[in-house]
Each structure stands twice: as C-alpha cells, then as structure tokens.
Design a protein around this motif. Structure first.
Motif, PDB file in Angstrom:
ATOM      1  N   PRO A 232      65.497 -28.991  18.430  1.00 36.70           N
ATOM      2  CA  PRO A 232      65.835 -28.556  17.063  1.00 36.70           C
ATOM      3  C   PRO A 232      66.821 -29.466  16.341  1.00 36.70           C
ATOM      4  O   PRO A 232      66.917 -29.431  15.117  1.00 36.70           O
ATOM      5  CB  PRO A 232      66.430 -27.155  17.267  1.00 36.70           C
ATOM      6  CG  PRO A 232      66.817 -27.094  18.716  1.00 36.70           C
ATOM      7  CD  PRO A 232      65.844 -27.959  19.436  1.00 36.70           C
ATOM      8  N   THR A 233      67.559 -30.303  17.078  1.00 41.75           N
ATOM      9  CA  THR A 233      68.511 -31.209  16.422  1.00 41.75           C
ATOM     10  C   THR A 233      67.859 -32.533  16.013  1.00 41.75           C
ATOM     11  O   THR A 233      68.493 -33.353  15.353  1.00 41.75           O
ATOM     12  CB  THR A 233      69.702 -31.518  17.349  1.00 41.75           C
ATOM     13  OG1 THR A 233      69.246 -32.253  18.485  1.00 41.75           O
ATOM     14  CG2 THR A 233      70.378 -30.244  17.806  1.00 41.75           C
ATOM     15  N   GLY A 234      66.623 -32.741  16.427  1.00 41.35           N
ATOM     16  CA  GLY A 234      65.924 -33.976  16.093  1.00 41.35           C
ATOM     17  C   GLY A 234      65.256 -33.919  14.734  1.00 41.35           C
ATOM     18  O   GLY A 234      65.268 -32.894  14.052  1.00 41.35           O
ATOM     19  N   LYS A 235      64.654 -35.046  14.345  1.00 37.45           N
ATOM     20  CA  LYS A 235      64.030 -35.157  13.028  1.00 37.45           C
ATOM     21  C   LYS A 235      62.553 -35.550  13.081  1.00 37.45           C
ATOM     22  O   LYS A 235      61.873 -35.506  12.064  1.00 37.45           O
ATOM     23  CB  LYS A 235      64.770 -36.211  12.188  1.00 37.45           C
ATOM     24  CG  LYS A 235      66.222 -35.866  11.858  1.00 37.45           C
ATOM     25  CD  LYS A 235      66.297 -34.678  10.922  1.00 37.45           C
ATOM     26  CE  LYS A 235      67.745 -34.392  10.520  1.00 37.45           C
ATOM     27  NZ  LYS A 235      67.837 -33.198   9.630  1.00 37.45           N
ATOM     28  N   LEU A 236      62.053 -35.936  14.241  1.00 38.84           N
ATOM     29  CA  LEU A 236      60.721 -36.506  14.322  1.00 38.84           C
ATOM     30  C   LEU A 236      59.640 -35.433  14.227  1.00 38.84           C
ATOM     31  O   LEU A 236      59.635 -34.473  14.997  1.00 38.84           O
ATOM     32  CB  LEU A 236      60.552 -37.278  15.641  1.00 38.84           C
ATOM     33  CG  LEU A 236      59.234 -38.016  15.818  1.00 38.84           C
ATOM     34  CD1 LEU A 236      59.097 -39.130  14.786  1.00 38.84           C
ATOM     35  CD2 LEU A 236      59.112 -38.577  17.233  1.00 38.84           C
ATOM     36  N   ASP A 237      58.714 -35.639  13.291  1.00 38.04           N
ATOM     37  CA  ASP A 237      57.561 -34.760  13.142  1.00 38.04           C
ATOM     38  C   ASP A 237      56.408 -35.396  13.914  1.00 38.04           C
ATOM     39  O   ASP A 237      55.635 -36.188  13.366  1.00 38.04           O
ATOM     40  CB  ASP A 237      57.218 -34.610  11.659  1.00 38.04           C
ATOM     41  CG  ASP A 237      56.122 -33.581  11.397  1.00 38.04           C
ATOM     42  OD1 ASP A 237      55.379 -33.256  12.343  1.00 38.04           O
ATOM     43  OD2 ASP A 237      55.992 -33.139  10.244  1.00 38.04           O
ATOM     44  N   VAL A 238      56.292 -35.068  15.192  1.00 37.94           N
ATOM     45  CA  VAL A 238      55.302 -35.702  16.047  1.00 37.94           C
ATOM     46  C   VAL A 238      53.877 -35.477  15.542  1.00 37.94           C
ATOM     47  O   VAL A 238      53.089 -36.428  15.474  1.00 37.94           O
ATOM     48  CB  VAL A 238      55.466 -35.232  17.509  1.00 37.94           C
ATOM     49  CG1 VAL A 238      54.321 -35.763  18.381  1.00 37.94           C
ATOM     50  CG2 VAL A 238      56.805 -35.709  18.067  1.00 37.94           C
ATOM     51  N   PRO A 239      53.470 -34.246  15.177  1.00 39.45           N
ATOM     52  CA  PRO A 239      52.100 -34.065  14.677  1.00 39.45           C
ATOM     53  C   PRO A 239      51.795 -34.924  13.448  1.00 39.45           C
ATOM     54  O   PRO A 239      50.685 -35.458  13.321  1.00 39.45           O
ATOM     55  CB  PRO A 239      52.050 -32.568  14.336  1.00 39.45           C
ATOM     56  CG  PRO A 239      53.053 -31.944  15.256  1.00 39.45           C
ATOM     57  CD  PRO A 239      54.167 -32.948  15.330  1.00 39.45           C
ATOM     58  N   ALA A 240      52.774 -35.075  12.551  1.00 39.34           N
ATOM     59  CA  ALA A 240      52.556 -35.901  11.356  1.00 39.34           C
ATOM     60  C   ALA A 240      52.395 -37.369  11.733  1.00 39.34           C
ATOM     61  O   ALA A 240      51.590 -38.098  11.139  1.00 39.34           O
ATOM     62  CB  ALA A 240      53.707 -35.722  10.372  1.00 39.34           C
ATOM     63  N   VAL A 241      53.170 -37.819  12.724  1.00 44.15           N
ATOM     64  CA  VAL A 241      53.034 -39.193  13.213  1.00 44.15           C
ATOM     65  C   VAL A 241      51.647 -39.405  13.809  1.00 44.15           C
ATOM     66  O   VAL A 241      50.981 -40.416  13.554  1.00 44.15           O
ATOM     67  CB  VAL A 241      54.133 -39.518  14.242  1.00 44.15           C
ATOM     68  CG1 VAL A 241      53.807 -40.809  14.998  1.00 44.15           C
ATOM     69  CG2 VAL A 241      55.481 -39.644  13.559  1.00 44.15           C
ATOM     70  N   LEU A 242      51.190 -38.456  14.607  1.00 40.35           N
ATOM     71  CA  LEU A 242      49.861 -38.567  15.217  1.00 40.35           C
ATOM     72  C   LEU A 242      48.768 -38.609  14.157  1.00 40.35           C
ATOM     73  O   LEU A 242      47.799 -39.365  14.283  1.00 40.35           O
ATOM     74  CB  LEU A 242      49.623 -37.398  16.179  1.00 40.35           C
ATOM     75  CG  LEU A 242      50.512 -37.362  17.422  1.00 40.35           C
ATOM     76  CD1 LEU A 242      50.241 -36.097  18.225  1.00 40.35           C
ATOM     77  CD2 LEU A 242      50.291 -38.588  18.288  1.00 40.35           C
ATOM     78  N   LYS A 243      48.926 -37.826  13.119  1.00 39.84           N
ATOM     79  CA  LYS A 243      47.934 -37.840  12.036  1.00 39.84           C
ATOM     80  C   LYS A 243      47.925 -39.196  11.336  1.00 39.84           C
ATOM     81  O   LYS A 243      46.859 -39.742  11.010  1.00 39.84           O
ATOM     82  CB  LYS A 243      48.206 -36.737  11.022  1.00 39.84           C
ATOM     83  CG  LYS A 243      47.155 -36.670   9.907  1.00 39.84           C
ATOM     84  CD  LYS A 243      47.420 -35.547   8.929  1.00 39.84           C
ATOM     85  CE  LYS A 243      46.281 -35.452   7.911  1.00 39.84           C
ATOM     86  NZ  LYS A 243      46.003 -36.720   7.213  1.00 39.84           N
ATOM     87  N   ALA A 244      49.120 -39.761  11.100  1.00 34.15           N
ATOM     88  CA  ALA A 244      49.204 -41.064  10.449  1.00 34.15           C
ATOM     89  C   ALA A 244      48.533 -42.137  11.307  1.00 34.15           C
ATOM     90  O   ALA A 244      47.822 -43.009  10.794  1.00 34.15           O
ATOM     91  CB  ALA A 244      50.657 -41.429  10.176  1.00 34.15           C
ATOM     92  N   LEU A 245      48.751 -42.086  12.619  1.00 35.22           N
ATOM     93  CA  LEU A 245      48.110 -43.035  13.518  1.00 35.22           C
ATOM     94  C   LEU A 245      46.590 -42.907  13.450  1.00 35.22           C
ATOM     95  O   LEU A 245      45.860 -43.908  13.446  1.00 35.22           O
ATOM     96  CB  LEU A 245      48.595 -42.828  14.954  1.00 35.22           C
ATOM     97  CG  LEU A 245      50.073 -43.150  15.220  1.00 35.22           C
ATOM     98  CD1 LEU A 245      50.443 -42.763  16.655  1.00 35.22           C
ATOM     99  CD2 LEU A 245      50.373 -44.625  14.982  1.00 35.22           C
ATOM    100  N   LYS A 246      46.125 -41.683  13.389  1.00 34.83           N
ATOM    101  CA  LYS A 246      44.680 -41.455  13.265  1.00 34.83           C
ATOM    102  C   LYS A 246      44.159 -42.006  11.949  1.00 34.83           C
ATOM    103  O   LYS A 246      43.086 -42.626  11.896  1.00 34.83           O
ATOM    104  CB  LYS A 246      44.387 -39.950  13.365  1.00 34.83           C
ATOM    105  CG  LYS A 246      42.912 -39.608  13.295  1.00 34.83           C
ATOM    106  CD  LYS A 246      42.700 -38.109  13.451  1.00 34.83           C
ATOM    107  CE  LYS A 246      41.216 -37.752  13.381  1.00 34.83           C
ATOM    108  NZ  LYS A 246      41.015 -36.279  13.510  1.00 34.83           N
ATOM    109  N   ASP A 247      44.914 -41.826  10.874  1.00 37.99           N
ATOM    110  CA  ASP A 247      44.494 -42.277   9.551  1.00 37.99           C
ATOM    111  C   ASP A 247      44.349 -43.796   9.484  1.00 37.99           C
ATOM    112  O   ASP A 247      43.495 -44.315   8.758  1.00 37.99           O
ATOM    113  CB  ASP A 247      45.481 -41.804   8.481  1.00 37.99           C
ATOM    114  CG  ASP A 247      45.400 -40.298   8.228  1.00 37.99           C
ATOM    115  OD1 ASP A 247      44.419 -39.670   8.664  1.00 37.99           O
ATOM    116  OD2 ASP A 247      46.333 -39.753   7.612  1.00 37.99           O
TER     117      ASP A 247
END
Length: 284
Positions: A232-247
């Motif tokens: 909860p103290t982090g900032k990384l949106d892993v699912p959004a990163v994965l979507k960007a990689l797919k894109d």
C-alpha cells in the motif's frame, strides 16, 4: 530449461518479432512474458551459484546477470562454466548489465564478445552520448540490443543523463533499431522526489518498439525504499504496466529487481513473483 539454440534471431529488420525465448512453463507462469531476476537483487550473495540458488528458490527461470556475479573480463572457459551452472539451476541468462559504453570501439566490442559467449540478447546500459556510432555497428554485427537504463535522481538535485523516454528517444531515433531502453519503474517513481512526474505507463508507450527490457520494481518515496508489488505504500500500477507492454507488443525481458537492503530479500522477491503471476492472469 530452454536450449539457447531456440533463441529467435534478432535483427534491426525484425525488431517487432520475439526478442527472447519463452518456454511453455514460463509462458504459463507469466502469460507469455519472459520474467527473470536482476541478479543485483542478490548482491549480498557474492558467488554466482548462491545467487542462482536464490533465483531458483523464488521460482524464476531467467536472469539478467551483473558483473558482481560474472565479471565481464571472464575467459571463455569461465563463461562456459557459468552457463553450465545456470543450466544446472534451470536459469537462462537473457540479459546483462548495467554496463557502460564509450566511443572506444574495441572496448565496446570486447563487451559484445562477452555477451555473445554468454548467449544474451540485450545489455542494460548507460552509454556515453558519443558511443552510438560504435554501438550501431556492434548491434548490427552481434544482434544484441542496447537497452538504455535511466537511473532517476542521482544526487545533488539532478537527474541521470538518460532521465526518461524523451531523452532516450531523442538520442537513438536515428540509430540502429536495436538501441532502445530498459526502463526502470522504481527509478521513474523516485523521480517524484525531485518534483518530476514520470509515469511508467506513459514511458513505455513513448518508447514503443524500442522497449527491450524492463526493471520492474515499486518504491515508497516517503521511506525511500523499494517495496514489494501491491504494497500500500508503493506507487506502481502493475496491471497498467502490463497493459502498456501488451499495447506496444513488448517481446523483451522483465527483470524483477529489489534494491531494499535486507541481507536476504527472498521473501519480498517471492511476493513480487506471486503478485506478478496473478496480475498476468487477469484480463488487461
């Protein structure tokens, strides 16, 4: 263990094709992504075999090695022995770094020869601005990508010379298509400490087909420490990163890297592995 002979040939004309091999097991684990460890994560374990044991222990089958575990001046015999040891632990080296490159072509060539012997497909790199003419030739000859690694804030209120995707793209746009980035989500997040907003998703999209690697880590800017994905103290949106990689049709390597300072970070790395496995199984 995937035979290196099944690595897909890499060339400037085929950057859009798969950069790295994927075994059936790895594809099942991470939805087709090549996910491994940045061996610097296990820097407190000085011997390569110790780091490989830790990598095996957290369930990863690939590695981006660093010179602390395998010096770049190693003989062919020592490199062969390292590859044999990796095979014994079911870990395939796919990248190496972070390495510096200069305009000294012969010195650069020695690093590429090392990379060829090791069987890697990319160097994560911090190249001098005047190194690109040399790197153009070497990338074309060896079919090894140069993945420029932004280091974020470097002290004194300054950013690393390769601060972001814009800086990298400006430098590489007229050079060999095998010169691009290994973005580091943790360092991008740390940039907020200097009031600079570098969204990892936007950075990935800006680099497009020149994304060859990714150091995937999360960071707590308040405590100035890496944290496991999903903390909860982090900032990384892993699912959004994965979507960007797919894109962007990413076909490079993802290195899980953890720079917090416990003697043995295995427990936190395992949290990252499990979180990432779960995230890759959810619809983008």
């Amino acid at each position: 263990m995937l035979d290196r002979r099944s690595f897909l040939a890499l060339s400037g004309a085929a950057v859009g094709s798969a950069l790295l091999p994927r075994s059936a097991a790895a594809a099942d684990d991470f939805g087709g992504l090549t996910v491994g460890i940045q061996s610097y994560t296990f820097r407190n374990f000085k011997e390569l075999e110790s780091a490989l044991k830790k990598t095996q222990g957290v369930g990863l089958k690939y590695a981006e090695l660093y010179r602390g575990h395998l010096p770049t001046d190693s003989s062919k015999e020592k490199i062969a022995a390292a590859k044999k040891l990796c095979a014994e632990y079911g870990v395939t080296p796919v990248a190496f770094g972070v390495e510096s490159f200069s305009k000294n072509h012969e010195k650069n060539k020695k690093l590429f020869e090392f990379g060829k012997e090791l069987g890697i497909k990319a160097f994560s790199a911090d190249p001098d601005p005047d190194s690109f003419d040399s790197l153009d030739k070497l990338c074309e000859e060896y079919k090894i990508a140069i993945a420029i690694h932004p280091h974020g804030p470097v002290g004194g209120g300054k950013m690393h010379r390769w601060a972001d995707a814009t800086a990298v793209m400006k430098a590489v746009k007229d050079h060999n298509e095998l010169i691009g980035t290994c973005l580091d989500t943790g360092h991008l997040i740390r940039s907020a400490q200097l009031g600079i907003d570098l969204d990892p998703v936007k950075q990935i999209l800006e680099m497009g087909k020149r994304n060859f690697g990714l150091h995937l880590k999360d960071h707590d800017n308040k405590r100035k420490t890496d944290v496991p994905y999903g903390d909860p103290t982090g900032k990384l949106d892993v699912p959004a990163v994965l979507k960007a990689l797919k894109d962007v049709k990413f076909s490079g390597y993802i290195s899980i890297e953890y720079e917090a300072h416990p003697e043995d970070p295995s427990a936190d790395v395992k949290k990252c592995v499990d979180y990432l496995k779960d995230a890759t199984k959810k619809p983008a």
